[in-house]
Write an enzyme that holds these catalytic residues in place. Structure first.
Site, PDB file in Angstrom:
ATOM      1  N   ASN A 175      28.146  59.786  44.702  1.00  0.00           N
ATOM      2  CA  ASN A 175      26.708  59.839  45.002  1.00  0.00           C
ATOM      3  C   ASN A 175      26.230  58.393  45.005  1.00  0.00           C
ATOM      4  O   ASN A 175      26.085  57.782  43.950  1.00  0.00           O
ATOM      5  CB  ASN A 175      25.980  60.658  43.933  1.00  0.00           C
ATOM      6  CG  ASN A 175      24.466  60.595  44.098  1.00  0.00           C
ATOM      7  OD1 ASN A 175      23.964  60.111  45.115  1.00  0.00           O
ATOM      8  ND2 ASN A 175      23.748  61.092  43.099  1.00  0.00           N
ATOM      9  N   LYS A 219      23.389  57.242  45.788  1.00  0.00           N
ATOM     10  CA  LYS A 219      21.961  57.059  45.452  1.00  0.00           C
ATOM     11  C   LYS A 219      21.346  56.070  46.445  1.00  0.00           C
ATOM     12  O   LYS A 219      21.704  56.097  47.614  1.00  0.00           O
ATOM     13  CB  LYS A 219      21.813  56.623  43.991  1.00  0.00           C
ATOM     14  CG  LYS A 219      22.619  57.550  43.063  1.00  0.00           C
ATOM     15  CD  LYS A 219      22.350  57.368  41.610  1.00  0.00           C
ATOM     16  CE  LYS A 219      23.193  58.355  40.799  1.00  0.00           C
ATOM     17  NZ  LYS A 219      22.946  58.288  39.372  1.00  0.00           N
ATOM     18  N   HIS A 242      19.349  66.970  42.043  1.00  0.00           N
ATOM     19  CA  HIS A 242      19.794  65.894  41.155  1.00  0.00           C
ATOM     20  C   HIS A 242      18.684  65.586  40.152  1.00  0.00           C
ATOM     21  O   HIS A 242      17.498  65.628  40.486  1.00  0.00           O
ATOM     22  CB  HIS A 242      20.144  64.640  41.970  1.00  0.00           C
ATOM     23  CG  HIS A 242      20.863  63.623  41.159  1.00  0.00           C
ATOM     24  ND1 HIS A 242      20.193  62.766  40.311  1.00  0.00           N
ATOM     25  CD2 HIS A 242      22.183  63.345  41.023  1.00  0.00           C
ATOM     26  CE1 HIS A 242      21.088  62.009  39.693  1.00  0.00           C
ATOM     27  NE2 HIS A 242      22.299  62.339  40.114  1.00  0.00           N
ATOM     28  N   GLU A 255      17.553  62.925  39.053  1.00  0.00           N
ATOM     29  CA  GLU A 255      16.612  61.860  39.454  1.00  0.00           C
ATOM     30  C   GLU A 255      15.534  62.421  40.367  1.00  0.00           C
ATOM     31  O   GLU A 255      14.378  61.988  40.315  1.00  0.00           O
ATOM     32  CB  GLU A 255      17.381  60.714  40.126  1.00  0.00           C
ATOM     33  CG  GLU A 255      18.139  59.888  39.086  1.00  0.00           C
ATOM     34  CD  GLU A 255      19.436  59.272  39.589  1.00  0.00           C
ATOM     35  OE1 GLU A 255      19.628  59.172  40.808  1.00  0.00           O
ATOM     36  OE2 GLU A 255      20.269  58.900  38.742  1.00  0.00           O
ATOM     37  N   GLU A 264      25.576  67.701  35.113  1.00  0.00           N
ATOM     38  CA  GLU A 264      25.297  66.287  34.859  1.00  0.00           C
ATOM     39  C   GLU A 264      24.283  66.155  33.719  1.00  0.00           C
ATOM     40  O   GLU A 264      23.074  66.240  33.938  1.00  0.00           O
ATOM     41  CB  GLU A 264      24.694  65.642  36.114  1.00  0.00           C
ATOM     42  CG  GLU A 264      25.615  65.620  37.298  1.00  0.00           C
ATOM     43  CD  GLU A 264      25.316  64.445  38.222  1.00  0.00           C
ATOM     44  OE1 GLU A 264      26.240  63.673  38.483  1.00  0.00           O
ATOM     45  OE2 GLU A 264      24.171  64.286  38.660  1.00  0.00           O
ATOM     46  N   GLY A 321      24.205  57.068  34.370  1.00  0.00           N
ATOM     47  CA  GLY A 321      23.894  55.642  34.487  1.00  0.00           C
ATOM     48  C   GLY A 321      23.744  54.933  33.155  1.00  0.00           C
ATOM     49  O   GLY A 321      23.267  53.806  33.093  1.00  0.00           O
ATOM     50  N   SER A 323      28.400  58.979  34.201  1.00  0.00           N
ATOM     51  CA  SER A 323      29.260  57.876  33.752  1.00  0.00           C
ATOM     52  C   SER A 323      30.742  58.210  33.825  1.00  0.00           C
ATOM     53  O   SER A 323      31.523  57.730  32.996  1.00  0.00           O
ATOM     54  CB  SER A 323      28.869  57.418  32.341  1.00  0.00           C
ATOM     55  OG  SER A 323      27.534  56.950  32.332  1.00  0.00           O
ATOM     56  N   GLY A 338      27.724  55.244  39.838  1.00  0.00           N
ATOM     57  CA  GLY A 338      28.105  53.832  39.825  1.00  0.00           C
ATOM     58  C   GLY A 338      29.537  53.543  40.265  1.00  0.00           C
ATOM     59  O   GLY A 338      29.772  52.654  41.097  1.00  0.00           O
TER      60      GLY A 338
END
Ligand code: 13P
Length: 257
Positions: free
Chosen positions: A13, A15, A99, A101, A171, A177, A217, A239
Protein backbone atom coordinates in the site's frame (compact mmCIF):
# COMPACT_ATOMS: atom_id res chain seq x y z
CA UNK A 1 -0.21 -19.48 5.36
CA UNK A 2 -2.09 -22.42 4.03
CA UNK A 3 -1.73 -22.81 0.26
CA UNK A 4 -3.94 -25.82 0.20
CA UNK A 5 -7.09 -23.89 0.91
CA UNK A 6 -6.39 -20.25 0.05
CA UNK A 7 -4.21 -17.78 -1.78
CA UNK A 8 -1.33 -16.05 -0.04
CA UNK A 9 -1.31 -12.39 -1.05
CA UNK A 10 1.42 -9.84 -0.40
CA UNK A 11 0.10 -6.37 -1.15
CA UNK A 12 1.94 -3.10 -0.97
CA UNK A 13 0.00 0.00 0.00
CA UNK A 14 1.96 2.96 -1.27
CA UNK A 15 -0.42 5.49 0.34
CA UNK A 16 0.46 9.03 -0.88
CA UNK A 17 3.95 8.14 -2.03
CA UNK A 18 5.88 8.04 -5.30
CA UNK A 19 5.59 10.28 -8.32
CA UNK A 20 5.28 8.85 -11.81
CA UNK A 21 9.06 9.04 -12.25
CA UNK A 22 9.60 7.21 -8.98
CA UNK A 23 7.03 4.60 -9.97
CA UNK A 24 8.96 3.87 -13.16
CA UNK A 25 12.25 3.61 -11.26
CA UNK A 26 10.67 1.24 -8.72
CA UNK A 27 9.31 -1.02 -11.48
CA UNK A 28 12.65 -1.22 -13.24
CA UNK A 29 14.42 -2.12 -10.03
CA UNK A 30 12.01 -4.65 -8.63
CA UNK A 31 11.01 -6.62 -11.72
CA UNK A 32 14.29 -8.51 -12.18
CA UNK A 33 14.63 -8.97 -8.41
CA UNK A 34 11.18 -10.39 -7.87
CA UNK A 35 11.02 -12.87 -10.74
CA UNK A 36 7.77 -14.84 -10.94
CA UNK A 37 6.68 -15.97 -7.48
CA UNK A 38 4.75 -19.21 -7.69
CA UNK A 39 3.22 -19.57 -4.24
CA UNK A 40 1.92 -16.10 -3.61
CA UNK A 41 0.17 -13.33 -5.43
CA UNK A 42 1.83 -9.92 -5.38
CA UNK A 43 -0.13 -6.69 -5.53
CA UNK A 44 0.86 -3.04 -5.54
CA UNK A 45 -1.82 -0.56 -4.53
CA UNK A 46 -0.69 2.80 -5.88
CA UNK A 47 -2.05 6.37 -6.00
CA UNK A 48 -4.81 6.81 -8.60
CA UNK A 49 -2.70 8.96 -10.92
CA UNK A 50 0.00 6.29 -11.19
CA UNK A 51 -2.39 3.45 -12.00
CA UNK A 52 -2.28 3.56 -15.84
CA UNK A 53 1.54 3.63 -15.82
CA UNK A 54 1.76 0.92 -13.16
CA UNK A 55 -0.56 -1.37 -15.13
CA UNK A 56 1.63 -0.88 -18.21
CA UNK A 57 4.93 -1.25 -16.34
CA UNK A 58 3.95 -4.49 -14.60
CA UNK A 59 2.06 -6.05 -17.49
CA UNK A 60 4.77 -8.61 -18.19
CA UNK A 61 5.22 -9.47 -14.49
CA UNK A 62 3.23 -11.33 -11.85
CA UNK A 63 2.42 -8.09 -10.01
CA UNK A 64 -1.24 -7.11 -10.06
CA UNK A 65 -2.21 -3.48 -9.57
CA UNK A 66 -4.58 -2.23 -6.92
CA UNK A 67 -6.12 1.09 -5.92
CA UNK A 68 -6.17 2.52 -2.40
CA UNK A 69 -9.84 3.50 -2.31
CA UNK A 70 -12.91 3.91 -4.51
CA UNK A 71 -16.31 5.57 -4.33
CA UNK A 72 -19.44 3.56 -3.59
CA UNK A 73 -21.46 4.96 -6.50
CA UNK A 74 -20.72 3.99 -10.10
CA UNK A 75 -20.91 7.62 -11.31
CA UNK A 76 -22.41 10.98 -10.41
CA UNK A 77 -21.81 14.37 -8.86
CA UNK A 78 -18.99 13.47 -6.45
CA UNK A 79 -16.22 15.94 -7.20
CA UNK A 80 -12.76 14.47 -6.86
CA UNK A 81 -13.89 10.87 -6.50
CA UNK A 82 -13.15 7.74 -8.56
CA UNK A 83 -15.53 4.82 -9.09
CA UNK A 84 -14.78 1.11 -8.99
CA UNK A 85 -15.86 0.85 -12.63
CA UNK A 86 -13.29 3.45 -13.68
CA UNK A 87 -10.59 1.46 -11.90
CA UNK A 88 -11.69 -1.82 -13.46
CA UNK A 89 -11.44 -0.35 -16.94
CA UNK A 90 -7.83 0.68 -16.28
CA UNK A 91 -6.85 -2.90 -15.50
CA UNK A 92 -6.98 -2.66 -11.71
CA UNK A 93 -7.61 -5.96 -9.91
CA UNK A 94 -7.69 -5.10 -6.18
CA UNK A 95 -8.93 -2.13 -4.19
CA UNK A 96 -8.21 -1.35 -0.54
CA UNK A 97 -11.38 -0.45 1.32
CA UNK A 98 -11.77 1.01 4.78
CA UNK A 99 -8.11 1.63 5.55
CA UNK A 100 -7.81 3.12 9.03
CA UNK A 101 -6.28 6.30 7.59
CA UNK A 102 -9.44 6.81 5.55
CA UNK A 103 -11.61 6.01 8.57
CA UNK A 104 -9.59 8.48 10.64
CA UNK A 105 -9.10 11.40 8.22
CA UNK A 106 -11.87 11.08 5.63
CA UNK A 107 -14.94 10.07 7.52
CA UNK A 108 -15.01 6.49 6.28
CA UNK A 109 -17.53 4.56 8.36
CA UNK A 110 -18.57 0.92 8.59
CA UNK A 111 -21.59 1.92 6.54
CA UNK A 112 -19.59 3.44 3.65
CA UNK A 113 -17.11 0.54 3.85
CA UNK A 114 -19.99 -1.86 3.27
CA UNK A 115 -21.28 0.18 0.33
CA UNK A 116 -17.81 0.29 -1.19
CA UNK A 117 -17.36 -3.48 -0.81
CA UNK A 118 -20.57 -3.94 -2.79
CA UNK A 119 -19.47 -1.40 -5.41
CA UNK A 120 -16.08 -3.10 -5.83
CA UNK A 121 -17.60 -6.56 -6.21
CA UNK A 122 -20.21 -5.24 -8.61
CA UNK A 123 -17.44 -3.79 -10.80
CA UNK A 124 -15.48 -7.07 -10.72
CA UNK A 125 -12.72 -5.86 -8.38
CA UNK A 126 -11.29 -7.74 -5.41
CA UNK A 127 -11.77 -5.65 -2.26
CA UNK A 128 -9.09 -5.77 0.45
CA UNK A 129 -11.20 -4.85 3.46
CA UNK A 130 -9.26 -3.34 6.35
CA UNK A 131 -10.25 -3.77 9.98
CA UNK A 132 -8.35 -3.00 13.14
CA UNK A 133 -8.50 -1.64 16.66
CA UNK A 134 -6.89 1.42 18.22
CA UNK A 135 -4.52 1.14 21.17
CA UNK A 136 -7.26 2.43 23.44
CA UNK A 137 -9.67 -0.25 22.25
CA UNK A 138 -7.03 -2.96 22.74
CA UNK A 139 -6.35 -1.75 26.25
CA UNK A 140 -10.08 -1.75 27.01
CA UNK A 141 -10.15 -5.43 26.03
CA UNK A 142 -12.72 -5.02 23.25
CA UNK A 143 -10.52 -5.97 20.27
CA UNK A 144 -12.31 -9.20 19.35
CA UNK A 145 -15.78 -7.70 19.63
CA UNK A 146 -14.78 -4.65 17.61
CA UNK A 147 -13.13 -6.67 14.85
CA UNK A 148 -16.12 -9.01 14.65
CA UNK A 149 -18.40 -5.97 14.33
CA UNK A 150 -16.24 -4.38 11.61
CA UNK A 151 -16.07 -7.62 9.61
CA UNK A 152 -19.82 -8.25 9.88
CA UNK A 153 -20.67 -4.66 8.94
CA UNK A 154 -18.28 -4.66 5.97
CA UNK A 155 -19.73 -7.91 4.62
CA UNK A 156 -23.42 -7.19 5.24
CA UNK A 157 -25.41 -8.38 2.24
CA UNK A 158 -22.40 -9.95 0.46
CA UNK A 159 -23.48 -13.39 -0.81
CA UNK A 160 -21.32 -16.47 -0.16
CA UNK A 161 -20.39 -16.91 -3.81
CA UNK A 162 -18.79 -13.45 -3.88
CA UNK A 163 -16.60 -14.21 -0.89
CA UNK A 164 -13.98 -15.80 -3.18
CA UNK A 165 -13.16 -12.26 -4.25
CA UNK A 166 -12.92 -10.74 -0.79
CA UNK A 167 -9.66 -10.31 1.12
CA UNK A 168 -9.63 -9.18 4.76
CA UNK A 169 -6.66 -7.26 6.16
CA UNK A 170 -6.22 -7.07 9.92
CA UNK A 171 -4.34 -3.86 10.62
CA UNK A 172 -4.11 -2.82 14.26
CA UNK A 173 -4.03 0.99 14.14
CA UNK A 174 -1.33 1.18 16.81
CA UNK A 175 1.00 -0.86 14.60
CA UNK A 176 0.62 1.23 11.43
CA UNK A 177 3.65 3.32 10.57
CA UNK A 178 4.83 3.16 14.16
CA UNK A 179 7.46 0.45 13.85
CA UNK A 180 5.50 -1.36 16.55
CA UNK A 181 4.45 -4.70 15.06
CA UNK A 182 1.85 -6.89 16.66
CA UNK A 183 3.51 -10.04 17.94
CA UNK A 184 2.94 -13.10 15.80
CA UNK A 185 0.66 -14.42 18.57
CA UNK A 186 -1.41 -11.22 18.74
CA UNK A 187 -1.78 -11.07 14.95
CA UNK A 188 -2.56 -14.78 14.67
CA UNK A 189 -5.16 -14.59 17.42
CA UNK A 190 -7.12 -11.84 15.68
CA UNK A 191 -6.77 -13.35 12.19
CA UNK A 192 -8.09 -16.63 13.56
CA UNK A 193 -11.01 -14.83 15.18
CA UNK A 194 -11.82 -13.18 11.84
CA UNK A 195 -11.99 -16.63 10.25
CA UNK A 196 -14.36 -17.73 13.03
CA UNK A 197 -16.63 -14.75 12.29
CA UNK A 198 -16.65 -15.65 8.58
CA UNK A 199 -17.36 -19.28 9.43
CA UNK A 200 -20.39 -18.22 11.45
CA UNK A 201 -21.61 -16.03 8.59
CA UNK A 202 -20.86 -18.29 5.62
CA UNK A 203 -19.86 -21.76 6.83
CA UNK A 204 -16.57 -23.64 7.02
CA UNK A 205 -15.84 -23.89 3.30
CA UNK A 206 -15.97 -20.16 2.66
CA UNK A 207 -14.02 -19.43 5.87
CA UNK A 208 -11.27 -21.84 4.91
CA UNK A 209 -10.85 -20.23 1.50
CA UNK A 210 -10.72 -16.56 2.51
CA UNK A 211 -7.35 -14.80 2.50
CA UNK A 212 -6.69 -12.89 5.74
CA UNK A 213 -3.68 -10.58 5.73
CA UNK A 214 -1.83 -8.89 8.55
CA UNK A 215 -0.71 -5.27 8.18
CA UNK A 216 1.13 -2.88 10.48
CA UNK A 217 4.90 -2.40 10.35
CA UNK A 218 5.42 -5.69 8.55
CA UNK A 219 8.97 -5.60 7.26
CA UNK A 220 11.82 -7.64 5.82
CA UNK A 221 12.82 -8.80 9.31
CA UNK A 222 9.51 -9.82 10.86
CA UNK A 223 7.57 -11.05 7.79
CA UNK A 224 8.64 -14.70 7.95
CA UNK A 225 7.49 -15.17 11.54
CA UNK A 226 4.13 -13.49 10.93
CA UNK A 227 3.55 -15.42 7.71
CA UNK A 228 4.35 -18.71 9.42
CA UNK A 229 1.09 -18.42 11.37
CA UNK A 230 -1.55 -20.70 9.82
CA UNK A 231 -4.27 -18.03 9.78
CA UNK A 232 -2.10 -15.21 8.40
CA UNK A 233 -2.30 -15.50 4.62
CA UNK A 234 -0.15 -12.58 3.59
CA UNK A 235 0.50 -8.97 4.36
CA UNK A 236 -0.63 -5.46 3.58
CA UNK A 237 2.58 -3.49 3.66
CA UNK A 238 3.06 0.25 3.84
CA UNK A 239 6.55 1.64 4.39
CA UNK A 240 8.46 -1.51 3.42
CA UNK A 241 6.60 -1.74 0.08
CA UNK A 242 8.30 1.46 -1.07
CA UNK A 243 11.71 -0.20 -1.07
CA UNK A 244 12.25 -2.83 -3.78
CA UNK A 245 14.73 -4.90 -1.75
CA UNK A 246 12.57 -5.00 1.40
CA UNK A 247 9.39 -5.73 -0.50
CA UNK A 248 11.16 -8.55 -2.39
CA UNK A 249 12.36 -10.07 0.88
CA UNK A 250 8.78 -10.08 2.18
CA UNK A 251 7.49 -11.67 -1.04
CA UNK A 252 10.20 -14.32 -0.80
CA UNK A 253 9.15 -15.08 2.78
CA UNK A 254 5.61 -15.68 1.50
CA UNK A 255 6.65 -17.58 -1.60
CA UNK A 256 7.22 -20.89 0.19
CA UNK A 257 5.63 -24.13 -0.79
P1 13P B 1 3.15 0.28 7.57
O1 13P B 1 3.61 -1.04 6.97
O2 13P B 1 3.91 1.46 7.07
O3 13P B 1 3.04 0.20 9.05
O4 13P B 1 1.66 0.49 7.02
C1 13P B 1 0.75 -0.54 7.12
C2 13P B 1 -0.46 -0.16 6.36
O5 13P B 1 -1.18 0.73 6.73
C3 13P B 1 -0.75 -0.90 5.12
O6 13P B 1 -2.02 -0.61 4.67
Amino acid sequence: MNHRYRKTIIAGNWKMNKTLTETKAFAEEIKPMLGKPKWCEVVLCVPYVNIPAAVRLFKDSRIAIGAENCHYESHGAYTGEVSAEMLKELGVKYVIIGHSERRQYYNETDFTVNKKVHAALEAGLYPIVCVGESLEQRELGVTMELIAYQVKAALAGVPADKMRHVVIAYEPIWAIGTGKTATAEQAAEVCESIRVVIRKLYGARVARAVTIQYGGSMNAKNAAELLAQPDIDGGLIGGASLKPADFTTIVNAANQE
